[in-house]
Design a protein around this motif. Structure first.
Motif, PDB file in Angstrom:
ATOM      1  N   SER A  82       0.841  -1.203   0.000  1.00  0.00           N
ATOM      2  CA  SER A  82       0.000   0.000   0.000  1.00  0.00           C
ATOM      3  C   SER A  82       0.875   1.251   0.000  1.00  0.00           C
ATOM      4  N   GLY A  83       0.503   2.196  -0.841  1.00  0.00           N
ATOM      5  CA  GLY A  83       1.239   3.451  -0.922  1.00  0.00           C
ATOM      6  C   GLY A  83       2.416   3.432  -1.868  1.00  0.00           C
ATOM      7  N   ASP A  84       2.699   2.288  -2.466  1.00  0.00           N
ATOM      8  CA  ASP A  84       3.889   2.198  -3.322  1.00  0.00           C
ATOM      9  C   ASP A  84       3.708   3.016  -4.591  1.00  0.00           C
ATOM     10  N   THR A  85       4.815   3.534  -5.075  1.00  0.00           N
ATOM     11  CA  THR A  85       4.854   4.296  -6.319  1.00  0.00           C
ATOM     12  C   THR A  85       5.644   3.519  -7.359  1.00  0.00           C
ATOM     13  N   THR A  86       5.708   4.052  -8.567  1.00  0.00           N
ATOM     14  CA  THR A  86       6.509   3.400  -9.604  1.00  0.00           C
ATOM     15  C   THR A  86       7.992   3.395  -9.223  1.00  0.00           C
ATOM     16  N   ALA A  87       8.437   4.445  -8.548  1.00  0.00           N
ATOM     17  CA  ALA A  87       9.840   4.480  -8.107  1.00  0.00           C
ATOM     18  C   ALA A  87      10.101   3.394  -7.072  1.00  0.00           C
ATOM     19  N   GLY A  88       9.150   3.203  -6.150  1.00  0.00           N
ATOM     20  CA  GLY A  88       9.308   2.163  -5.147  1.00  0.00           C
ATOM     21  C   GLY A  88       9.290   0.778  -5.761  1.00  0.00           C
ATOM     22  N   GLY A  89       8.390   0.569  -6.718  1.00  0.00           N
ATOM     23  CA  GLY A  89       8.333  -0.715  -7.393  1.00  0.00           C
ATOM     24  C   GLY A  89       9.605  -1.013  -8.160  1.00  0.00           C
ATOM     25  N   LEU A  90      10.157   0.002  -8.800  1.00  0.00           N
ATOM     26  CA  LEU A  90      11.410  -0.169  -9.540  1.00  0.00           C
ATOM     27  C   LEU A  90      12.545  -0.535  -8.599  1.00  0.00           C
ATOM     28  N   ALA A  91      12.583   0.077  -7.439  1.00  0.00           N
ATOM     29  CA  ALA A  91      13.643  -0.206  -6.468  1.00  0.00           C
ATOM     30  C   ALA A  91      13.530  -1.626  -5.912  1.00  0.00           C
ATOM     31  N   ARG A  92      12.302  -2.114  -5.758  1.00  0.00           N
ATOM     32  CA  ARG A  92      12.095  -3.437  -5.166  1.00  0.00           C
ATOM     33  C   ARG A  92      12.230  -4.575  -6.170  1.00  0.00           C
ATOM     34  N   LEU A  93      12.035  -4.276  -7.442  1.00  0.00           N
ATOM     35  CA  LEU A  93      11.900  -5.332  -8.433  1.00  0.00           C
ATOM     36  C   LEU A  93      13.109  -6.257  -8.563  1.00  0.00           C
ATOM     37  N   PRO A  94      14.342  -5.755  -8.634  1.00  0.00           N
ATOM     38  CA  PRO A  94      15.469  -6.691  -8.825  1.00  0.00           C
ATOM     39  C   PRO A  94      15.518  -7.794  -7.777  1.00  0.00           C
ATOM     40  N   ALA A  95      15.301  -7.452  -6.510  1.00  0.00           N
ATOM     41  CA  ALA A  95      15.330  -8.462  -5.453  1.00  0.00           C
ATOM     42  C   ALA A  95      14.164  -9.445  -5.602  1.00  0.00           C
ATOM     43  N   LEU A  96      13.008  -8.952  -6.020  1.00  0.00           N
ATOM     44  CA  LEU A  96      11.856  -9.828  -6.211  1.00  0.00           C
ATOM     45  C   LEU A  96      12.099 -10.813  -7.345  1.00  0.00           C
ATOM     46  N   LEU A  97      12.681 -10.328  -8.427  1.00  0.00           N
ATOM     47  CA  LEU A  97      12.984 -11.213  -9.553  1.00  0.00           C
ATOM     48  C   LEU A  97      14.006 -12.267  -9.156  1.00  0.00           C
ATOM     49  N   GLN A  98      14.998 -11.849  -8.398  1.00  0.00           N
ATOM     50  CA  GLN A  98      16.045 -12.771  -7.967  1.00  0.00           C
ATOM     51  C   GLN A  98      15.486 -13.822  -7.007  1.00  0.00           C
ATOM     52  N   SER A  99      14.595 -13.394  -6.123  1.00  0.00           N
ATOM     53  CA  SER A  99      14.091 -14.290  -5.088  1.00  0.00           C
ATOM     54  C   SER A  99      13.055 -15.280  -5.616  1.00  0.00           C
ATOM     55  N   HIS A 100      12.155 -14.805  -6.487  1.00  0.00           N
ATOM     56  CA  HIS A 100      11.017 -15.638  -6.869  1.00  0.00           C
ATOM     57  C   HIS A 100      11.127 -16.252  -8.259  1.00  0.00           C
ATOM     58  N   ARG A 101      12.008 -15.738  -9.115  1.00  0.00           N
ATOM     59  CA  ARG A 101      12.189 -16.273 -10.463  1.00  0.00           C
ATOM     60  C   ARG A 101      10.847 -16.426 -11.188  1.00  0.00           C
ATOM     61  N   PRO A 102      10.067 -15.359 -11.293  1.00  0.00           N
ATOM     62  CA  PRO A 102       8.734 -15.496 -11.898  1.00  0.00           C
ATOM     63  C   PRO A 102       8.805 -15.745 -13.395  1.00  0.00           C
ATOM     64  N   THR A 103       7.753 -16.357 -13.908  1.00  0.00           N
ATOM     65  CA  THR A 103       7.590 -16.494 -15.350  1.00  0.00           C
ATOM     66  C   THR A 103       6.727 -15.363 -15.899  1.00  0.00           C
ATOM     67  N   HIS A 104       5.910 -14.773 -15.042  1.00  0.00           N
ATOM     68  CA  HIS A 104       5.020 -13.681 -15.422  1.00  0.00           C
ATOM     69  C   HIS A 104       5.042 -12.608 -14.337  1.00  0.00           C
ATOM     70  N   VAL A 105       4.990 -11.359 -14.756  1.00  0.00           N
ATOM     71  CA  VAL A 105       4.945 -10.235 -13.819  1.00  0.00           C
ATOM     72  C   VAL A 105       3.762  -9.342 -14.188  1.00  0.00           C
ATOM     73  N   ILE A 106       2.900  -9.105 -13.212  1.00  0.00           N
ATOM     74  CA  ILE A 106       1.802  -8.157 -13.376  1.00  0.00           C
ATOM     75  C   ILE A 106       2.195  -6.870 -12.659  1.00  0.00           C
TER      76      ILE A 106
END
Length: 221
Positions: A82-106
């Motif tokens: 809650s409250g996240d912005t595009t800048a916050g999402g961009l900052a969090r994304l690399p770790a999320l991709l590394q941790s979860h190895r998704p096939t799809h991202v919404i």
């Protein structure tokens, strides 16, 4: 004689260990099947984080139920804040991709940028980089488009909506044209919103999923 006994014992121990290991680990076929299942990462804000809702009633949980009903063996990871912005999402994304190895991202971000009146050039740049990073990680991306009331002027609202179309076109990503279609544009737009008139109610969540599903389903095939 002693050497032979020691050799025989070592062989027996090795055989027993191999048998135990084989029983503990899945077969190669099972591993391949498991690794082929889609992993859907949702990176969003309060609209996807069940703000003001009972746990398990948001559209992301409904998505899990829809996948089960469609017999699509996918795993959904809700990384929305809650409250996240595009800048916050961009900052969090690399770790999320590394941790979860998704096939799809919404990607469901941008609404808080607009509520704060942030420059649209920054929102567009952030969304573009988010989609690019996800695609470079080998995922299929679904960008969720948003519209806003003309609180900051009709021109700002129009240009904000166009940001999602521009990023999706330039990055060749799938797009949900308007996440809150049927929720925010009805004859009584306050009916499906919580008292803050920003966050949809539990009754609106199936409509939100229905807006996402036709664009996500083809990506899962």
């Amino acid at each position: 004689m002693n050497n032979d006994r020691r050799t025989t014992r070592r062989d027996c121990i090795a055989a027993a260990a191999a048998a135990l290991l084989g029983a503990a680990l899945p077969s190669r076929a099972q591993s391949a099947k498991g690794s082929g299942a889609p992993v859907i990462l949702v990176v969003g804000d309060s609209l996807s984080a069940e703000y003001g809702l009972a746990r398990g009633t948001g559209w992301v949980t409904l998505l899990e139920q829809r996948l089960d009903a469609e017999r699509i063996g996918a795993r959904v990871i809700n990384a929305s804040i809650s409250g996240d912005t595009t800048a916050g999402g961009l900052a969090r994304l690399p770790a999320l991709l590394q941790s979860h190895r998704p096939t799809h991202v919404i990607v469901e971000l941008g609404g808080n940028d607009a509520l704060r009146g942030l420059p649209l050039v920054g929102t567009e740049r952030n969304l573009s980089q988010i989609v690019q990073l996800a695609q470079q990680a080998g995922t299929r991306v679904l960008l969720v488009g948003m519209q806003i009331p003309p609180n900051f002027g009709a021109d700002y609202a129009r240009r904000f909506s166009a940001v999602f179309e521009t990023v999706a076109r330039q990055r060749k990503a799938a797009l949900v044209p308007f996440f809150l279609q049927g929720v925010a544009d009805g004859p009584d737009p306050t009916r499906l919103f919580q008292p803050d008139r920003i966050h949809p109610t539990a009754q609106a969540q199936p409509l939100m999923l229905d807006n996402v599903w036709p664009h996500l389903q083809p990506l899962l095939r």
